[in-house]
Motif scaffolding. Sequence first.
Motif, PDB file in Angstrom:
ATOM      1  N   GLY A   1      44.743  40.990  53.457  1.00  0.00           N
ATOM      2  CA  GLY A   1      44.200  39.934  52.614  1.00  0.00           C
ATOM      3  C   GLY A   1      44.854  39.962  51.243  1.00  0.00           C
ATOM      4  N   SER A   2      44.804  38.831  50.561  1.00  0.00           N
ATOM      5  CA  SER A   2      45.440  38.698  49.253  1.00  0.00           C
ATOM      6  C   SER A   2      44.384  38.646  48.160  1.00  0.00           C
ATOM      7  N   ILE A   3      44.486  39.596  47.214  1.00  0.00           N
ATOM      8  CA  ILE A   3      43.531  39.604  46.106  1.00  0.00           C
ATOM      9  C   ILE A   3      43.743  38.381  45.205  1.00  0.00           C
ATOM     10  N   PHE A   4      44.945  37.821  45.224  1.00  0.00           N
ATOM     11  CA  PHE A   4      45.233  36.668  44.368  1.00  0.00           C
ATOM     12  C   PHE A   4      44.540  35.413  44.907  1.00  0.00           C
ATOM     13  N   SER A   5      44.695  35.163  46.192  1.00  0.00           N
ATOM     14  CA  SER A   5      44.044  33.996  46.781  1.00  0.00           C
ATOM     15  C   SER A   5      42.533  34.141  46.784  1.00  0.00           C
ATOM     16  N   GLU A   6      42.049  35.358  46.976  1.00  0.00           N
ATOM     17  CA  GLU A   6      40.603  35.584  46.965  1.00  0.00           C
ATOM     18  C   GLU A   6      40.013  35.290  45.587  1.00  0.00           C
TER      19      GLU A   6
ATOM     20  N   LYS B   1      40.267  27.547  40.636  1.00  0.00           N
ATOM     21  CA  LYS B   1      41.226  27.019  39.667  1.00  0.00           C
ATOM     22  C   LYS B   1      42.566  27.725  39.845  1.00  0.00           C
ATOM     23  N   PRO B   2      43.672  27.091  39.408  1.00  0.00           N
ATOM     24  CA  PRO B   2      44.994  27.719  39.515  1.00  0.00           C
ATOM     25  C   PRO B   2      45.109  28.916  38.568  1.00  0.00           C
ATOM     26  N   ILE B   3      45.742  29.983  39.030  1.00  0.00           N
ATOM     27  CA  ILE B   3      45.883  31.204  38.222  1.00  0.00           C
ATOM     28  C   ILE B   3      47.299  31.748  38.376  1.00  0.00           C
ATOM     29  N   TRP B   4      47.902  32.150  37.244  1.00  0.00           N
ATOM     30  CA  TRP B   4      49.202  32.841  37.226  1.00  0.00           C
ATOM     31  C   TRP B   4      48.952  34.331  37.010  1.00  0.00           C
ATOM     32  N   PHE B   5      49.505  35.140  37.890  1.00  0.00           N
ATOM     33  CA  PHE B   5      49.338  36.592  37.829  1.00  0.00           C
ATOM     34  C   PHE B   5      50.678  37.226  37.464  1.00  0.00           C
ATOM     35  N   THR B   6      50.671  38.149  36.484  1.00  0.00           N
ATOM     36  CA  THR B   6      51.888  38.873  36.129  1.00  0.00           C
ATOM     37  C   THR B   6      51.698  40.362  36.403  1.00  0.00           C
ATOM     38  N   LYS B   7      52.833  41.068  36.528  1.00  0.00           N
ATOM     39  CA  LYS B   7      52.827  42.504  36.835  1.00  0.00           C
ATOM     40  C   LYS B   7      51.881  42.810  37.992  1.00  0.00           C
TER      41      LYS B   7
ATOM     42  N   SER C   1      56.444  45.174  47.205  1.00  0.00           N
ATOM     43  CA  SER C   1      56.657  44.158  46.165  1.00  0.00           C
ATOM     44  C   SER C   1      57.754  44.593  45.205  1.00  0.00           C
ATOM     45  N   LEU C   2      57.807  45.886  44.891  1.00  0.00           N
ATOM     46  CA  LEU C   2      58.860  46.398  44.010  1.00  0.00           C
ATOM     47  C   LEU C   2      60.224  46.307  44.694  1.00  0.00           C
ATOM     48  N   GLN C   3      60.260  46.637  45.979  1.00  0.00           N
ATOM     49  CA  GLN C   3      61.522  46.553  46.710  1.00  0.00           C
ATOM     50  C   GLN C   3      62.001  45.099  46.799  1.00  0.00           C
ATOM     51  N   ALA C   4      61.066  44.176  46.927  1.00  0.00           N
ATOM     52  CA  ALA C   4      61.423  42.755  47.007  1.00  0.00           C
ATOM     53  C   ALA C   4      61.629  42.135  45.628  1.00  0.00           C
ATOM     54  N   GLU C   5      61.437  42.942  44.557  1.00  0.00           N
ATOM     55  CA  GLU C   5      61.634  42.494  43.178  1.00  0.00           C
ATOM     56  C   GLU C   5      60.697  41.334  42.834  1.00  0.00           C
ATOM     57  N   ILE C   6      59.444  41.471  43.222  1.00  0.00           N
ATOM     58  CA  ILE C   6      58.429  40.468  42.895  1.00  0.00           C
ATOM     59  C   ILE C   6      57.680  40.924  41.654  1.00  0.00           C
ATOM     60  N   GLU C   7      57.626  40.048  40.657  1.00  0.00           N
ATOM     61  CA  GLU C   7      56.941  40.363  39.410  1.00  0.00           C
ATOM     62  C   GLU C   7      55.627  39.590  39.248  1.00  0.00           C
ATOM     63  N   SER C   8      55.624  38.339  39.720  1.00  0.00           N
ATOM     64  CA  SER C   8      54.491  37.460  39.417  1.00  0.00           C
ATOM     65  C   SER C   8      54.043  36.709  40.665  1.00  0.00           C
ATOM     66  N   ALA C   9      52.825  36.164  40.564  1.00  0.00           N
ATOM     67  CA  ALA C   9      52.276  35.335  41.638  1.00  0.00           C
ATOM     68  C   ALA C   9      51.553  34.143  41.018  1.00  0.00           C
ATOM     69  N   PHE C  10      51.570  33.048  41.755  1.00  0.00           N
ATOM     70  CA  PHE C  10      50.828  31.868  41.331  1.00  0.00           C
ATOM     71  C   PHE C  10      50.033  31.362  42.526  1.00  0.00           C
ATOM     72  N   ALA C  11      48.733  31.239  42.348  1.00  0.00           N
ATOM     73  CA  ALA C  11      47.861  30.771  43.432  1.00  0.00           C
ATOM     74  C   ALA C  11      46.997  29.635  42.914  1.00  0.00           C
ATOM     75  N   LEU C  12      46.777  28.644  43.755  1.00  0.00           N
ATOM     76  CA  LEU C  12      45.978  27.487  43.339  1.00  0.00           C
ATOM     77  C   LEU C  12      45.218  26.933  44.539  1.00  0.00           C
ATOM     78  N   PRO C  13      44.042  26.379  44.296  1.00  0.00           N
ATOM     79  CA  PRO C  13      43.198  25.918  45.403  1.00  0.00           C
ATOM     80  C   PRO C  13      43.609  24.551  45.922  1.00  0.00           C
ATOM     81  N   ILE C  14      43.311  24.306  47.194  1.00  0.00           N
ATOM     82  CA  ILE C  14      43.381  22.967  47.779  1.00  0.00           C
ATOM     83  C   ILE C  14      41.945  22.502  47.944  1.00  0.00           C
TER      84      ILE C  14
END
Length: 447
Positions: free
Chosen positions: A125-130, A137-143, A156-169
């Motif tokens: 499960g994704s803590i961002f989507s939850e 509401k839309p949320i931008w997550f950093t670090k 995530s570090l291996q894939a060089e992912i820094e941020s996430a953006f999640a928003l509702p439909i």
Amino acid sequence: MFVHSISNIDKNAERESIPASFSSNSLGSEEGGSGIEDQNTQEELLRKISILNLLQQVASSANEANDVDSILQFSIDRICAIGNWKLGQVYLLQEEDESLSLSPICYCEENPSLKKFRRSLGQKGSIFSEKVQRERKPIWFTKIATSLEEGSRDLSLQAEIESAFALPILVRENLVGVLEFFSESRTPDPSFLEAITHISSLIGRVFERQDAENSLKNSQEQLRALSARLQEVREEERLLVAREIHDELGQLLTVLKIDITLLKNNIQKKDPEAFELFSDIRSMIKVADTAIESVQRIATELRPLILEDLGLVEGIEWYSRDFQKRTGIICDLRIRTENLPSEKEYSIAIFRIFQEALTNVARHAKANRIQVSLEEEPSLLLLRIEDNGVGMGQDRWKNHKSLGLIGMRERAVVLGGELTVLSKEGEGTSVVVRIPLRSSGLMEDRS
């Protein structure tokens, strides 16, 4: 992890310092610096044009999309391509337990660590989507790595992912899903996020339209099932009444006729000169005969027993002869079929369509000849009724008040078939019914 609501994003957020190798001193001249500024301006302009094109493309696709999956996949692909984001995916709400389930719809770069990261989110499960599900509401997550469990954090570090953006439909303020994106960029682009939020609302409208279409389809199916059930009940009642009239009333009238005839014979033996009385008795016998014929006709119209005893083909042949006798309209009949289904519902529905079509000809067509054909095509039964009457305009046979045609069409649809009316004023009318030969499954589903 740093979290920003999209409405609170600082458009003047401090960016990372420019590397020393790109300082103004190293550029060599003011003219070189001006050239870089022009290039940056041009790139920014092109990016804004891309965002506008994205909105236009998604809006156009949302209006034309026949299903939600296609617009979701199109939007995810285009957003990730323009934003240069590594991963985009969709969570859909499960109505059973109000939980989010990862959909197969996604955009993912060809990176093994990124694909493993996506799988881990699907499993845990994704803590961002939850969080977006809770706050709507839309949320931008950093670090984001600091908030992930060990396995997902390493990926995530291996894939060089820094941020996430999640928003509702959302559909009428009800959440139906969450869009989730992952990027290597730490700083959000407010105009791009605003565009994505608008895209999310466009997708919500597609969900809403699909819900409305599904509700309409379900209502139509329920009405059709109700109509079919009412037809069944009516046929059962017709059969019951027909048998009661034929067996009870018909027998009583027959006995009455016999008794009157015996009475006449007895009187004739005792008083052969009672001519006036004999005339009255003969009139009574004629009335009894007329009543018996009426009972037989009414019982047959309610439910032809020949249809019950011998089947569809014999029923159509009998009704054609009877129709021609009653109306004077010549009825040419051609039957070429051997594999009719044995279900009573099938035979009754086709017979009633045939009966209603002939009744319409007698009432409205002013025809003097009808051609009826019952034939087999590959996997289909084809019933065609053509007359040489006055015909009718399209507005008449498509009129929703034409209950006879509506009933014929509904009977055909219940059997999985279709009914077509072809007619022009002054050129007669053709009613064509196509019904699958294997329709027993449809009957079972309806029951």
